[in-house]
Design a protein around this motif. Structure first.
Motif, PDB file in Angstrom:
ATOM      1  N   ASP A 196       0.849  -0.963   0.148  1.00  0.00           N
ATOM      2  CA  ASP A 196      -0.228  -0.347  -0.222  1.00  0.00           C
ATOM      3  C   ASP A 196       1.034   0.893   0.084  1.00  0.00           C
ATOM      4  O   ASP A 196       0.642   1.642  -0.950  1.00  0.00           O
ATOM      5  CB  ASP A 196      -0.996   0.033   0.915  1.00  0.00           C
ATOM      6  N   LEU A 197       1.901   1.252   1.170  1.00  0.00           N
ATOM      7  CA  LEU A 197       2.692   2.279   0.726  1.00  0.00           C
ATOM      8  C   LEU A 197       3.619   2.973  -0.286  1.00  0.00           C
ATOM      9  O   LEU A 197       3.721   4.139  -0.962  1.00  0.00           O
ATOM     10  CB  LEU A 197       3.905   2.146   2.104  1.00  0.00           C
ATOM     11  N   ARG A 198       3.888   1.641  -1.468  1.00  0.00           N
ATOM     12  CA  ARG A 198       4.393   1.803  -2.421  1.00  0.00           C
ATOM     13  C   ARG A 198       3.284   2.245  -3.106  1.00  0.00           C
ATOM     14  O   ARG A 198       3.687   3.005  -4.077  1.00  0.00           O
ATOM     15  CB  ARG A 198       5.220   0.388  -2.963  1.00  0.00           C
ATOM     16  N   ALA A 206      -3.336   7.412  -4.428  1.00  0.00           N
ATOM     17  CA  ALA A 206      -3.456   6.306  -4.290  1.00  0.00           C
ATOM     18  C   ALA A 206      -4.134   5.209  -3.041  1.00  0.00           C
ATOM     19  O   ALA A 206      -4.273   6.107  -2.196  1.00  0.00           O
ATOM     20  CB  ALA A 206      -2.505   5.304  -4.335  1.00  0.00           C
ATOM     21  N   ARG A 207      -5.331   4.911  -3.219  1.00  0.00           N
ATOM     22  CA  ARG A 207      -6.149   4.550  -1.936  1.00  0.00           C
ATOM     23  C   ARG A 207      -4.944   3.119  -1.801  1.00  0.00           C
ATOM     24  O   ARG A 207      -4.731   2.491  -2.362  1.00  0.00           O
ATOM     25  CB  ARG A 207      -7.359   3.713  -2.496  1.00  0.00           C
ATOM     26  N   SER A 208      -5.680   1.963  -0.549  1.00  0.00           N
ATOM     27  CA  SER A 208      -5.659   1.372   0.644  1.00  0.00           C
ATOM     28  C   SER A 208      -6.252   0.083  -0.155  1.00  0.00           C
ATOM     29  O   SER A 208      -7.124   0.072  -0.661  1.00  0.00           O
ATOM     30  CB  SER A 208      -5.900   0.620   1.343  1.00  0.00           C
ATOM     31  N   ALA A 209      -5.552  -0.692  -1.246  1.00  0.00           N
ATOM     32  CA  ALA A 209      -5.859  -1.811  -2.431  1.00  0.00           C
ATOM     33  C   ALA A 209      -7.158  -2.587  -1.004  1.00  0.00           C
ATOM     34  O   ALA A 209      -6.885  -2.782   0.252  1.00  0.00           O
ATOM     35  CB  ALA A 209      -4.527  -3.511  -2.477  1.00  0.00           C
ATOM     36  N   PRO A 210      -8.142  -2.635  -1.803  1.00  0.00           N
ATOM     37  CA  PRO A 210      -9.094  -3.383  -1.631  1.00  0.00           C
ATOM     38  C   PRO A 210      -9.081  -5.226  -1.072  1.00  0.00           C
ATOM     39  O   PRO A 210      -7.933  -5.494  -1.926  1.00  0.00           O
ATOM     40  CB  PRO A 210     -10.348  -3.592  -2.269  1.00  0.00           C
ATOM     41  N   LEU A 211     -10.052  -5.748  -0.348  1.00  0.00           N
ATOM     42  CA  LEU A 211      -9.416  -7.452  -0.304  1.00  0.00           C
ATOM     43  C   LEU A 211     -10.921  -8.139  -0.968  1.00  0.00           C
ATOM     44  O   LEU A 211     -11.771  -8.041  -1.090  1.00  0.00           O
ATOM     45  CB  LEU A 211      -9.310  -7.968   0.891  1.00  0.00           C
TER      46      LEU A 211
END
Length: 360
Positions: A196-198, A206-211
């Motif tokens: 996420d930080l990359r 950029a948003r955090s990736a969803p599961l």
């Protein structure tokens, strides 16, 4: 009040110009490597039956091993009181040299735990003090440190099940599985957060990736396999058979159901060995799906997943056929941890692709 306010200030969102997502990602990846290392050392500790060699938990004084002959004799005397020594040392008993060997692995395992704690806490304090933690990540980083502390407590809780019980010659396999799976969950959190930080380093919006649902299903299938593997290790069930694909010449093992289905499914070494063998192929099917799902958007993750589970299966078979050779079994656990890391990477890429982003 002043103290709580100062602590909360550490985790105030960083201004965009001061945030250091890439530096934090690299730090988390380093900690993830240390976690992989401790998982391997923990596996060796279990395989050499070293876990009960240190009968006390001393956070500070336990850093140093015994430094003279008298201190070694004192530690050896404590170990000789355990059920493991009394019931498994054999007619000839165990000499001090053999005790020093098993003591080393348990001591090294505990030292690595302390190293991981410091390698996480000190940079966390620095990043927080400099307000370099991006908005929304402070709670996640703090939660992972809490998980590290909990992992240490679980480790002693596991050891105490063998030290304090006059009938058990090993630690509880339930507590062992909790200890191992918590470490792997921490590894998953480190990998996911670093990805996420990359992404954030490349794109501040950029948003955090969803599961995704598919990735969650893969994680569930892999969790079952890891749980079965931990129980197999805790019960020495790998020694139930040394042939493959049959077990002692049979397709289905002989299982005693007289103590009830629940007890048998959670305790019988032959059944657990059998389930671990064949649930592996369910895990393979799930990981193949995941690897193919991210093949076009993150080829590296796809290759990593396929390579990891393929190697893990081969090492699993080799572990069985070698009669649980120490170094083959340790390599199996190493690749198991790497499979978790590769799977989480691919799950993250699957989430990024679902929301239309570009992987880091």
């Amino acid at each position: 009040m002043a103290t709580s306010a100062s602590v909360s200030n550490l985790f105030k969102p960083a201004p965009q110009t001061r945030a250091r997502p890439l530096a934090i990602a690299r730090w988390l990846e380093l900690v993830a490597l240390l976690v992989v290392g401790i998982v391997v050392v923990g596996g060796i500790t279990r395989l050499t039956e070293s876990g009960l060699s240190i009968t006390e938990w001393n956070v500070v004084s336990g850093i140093l091993p015994p430094l003279n002959e008298a201190a070694w004799q004192t530690e050896f005397a404590k170990y000789r009181l355990t059920a493991e020594f009394r019931m498994e040392s054999g007619p000839a008993g165990m000499d001090l040299a053999a005790f020093k060997f098993i003591f080393f692995w348990e001591w090294f395992h505990r030292i690595l735990g302390r190293v991981i704690g410091l390698a996480y806490l000190l940079p966390l304090i620095v990043f927080a003090a400099r307000r370099a933690i991006p908005a929304g990540y402070g709670w996640r980083l703090a939660a992972m440190f809490t998980l590290i502390l909990g992992q240490g407590a679980l480790g002693w809780y596991m050891v105490s099940s063998g030290v304090g019980n006059t009938n058990l010659t090993d630690v509880s396999h339930f507590r062992l599985s909790a200890h191992l799976l918590t470490a792997l969950f921490l590894l998953a959190g480190l990998v996911w957060t670093s990805r996420d930080l990359r992404l954030l380093a490349r794109d501040p919006a950029a948003r955090s990736a969803p599961l995704t649902a598919g990735a969650a299903l893969v994680a569930g299938v892999l969790f079952v396999q890891l749980l079965l593997g931990a129980w197999v290790a805790g019960l020495n069930a790998g020694l139930a058979a040394n042939d493959w694909p049959l077990m002692n010449g049979r397709l289905l093992p002989e299982v005693d159901w007289s103590q009830g289905a629940l007890w048998t499914v959670t305790h019988d070494p032959f059944l657990l060995h059998f389930l671990h063998r064949w649930w592996a192929w369910v895990a393979v099917a799930a990981l193949v799906w995941l690897g193919r799902a991210v093949r076009k958007t993150d080829r590296f993750a796809s290759i990593a997943v396929h390579t990891a589970f393929g190697t893990m299966v081969l090492l699993g078979i080799a572990t069985v056929m070698s009669g649980v050779s120490l170094w083959i079994a340790a390599a199996h656990q190493l690749v198991g941890a790497l499979t978790v890391a590769a799977t989480v990477w691919a799950m993250h890429s699957n989430g990024v692709a679902r929301q239309g982003g570009v992987t880091a």
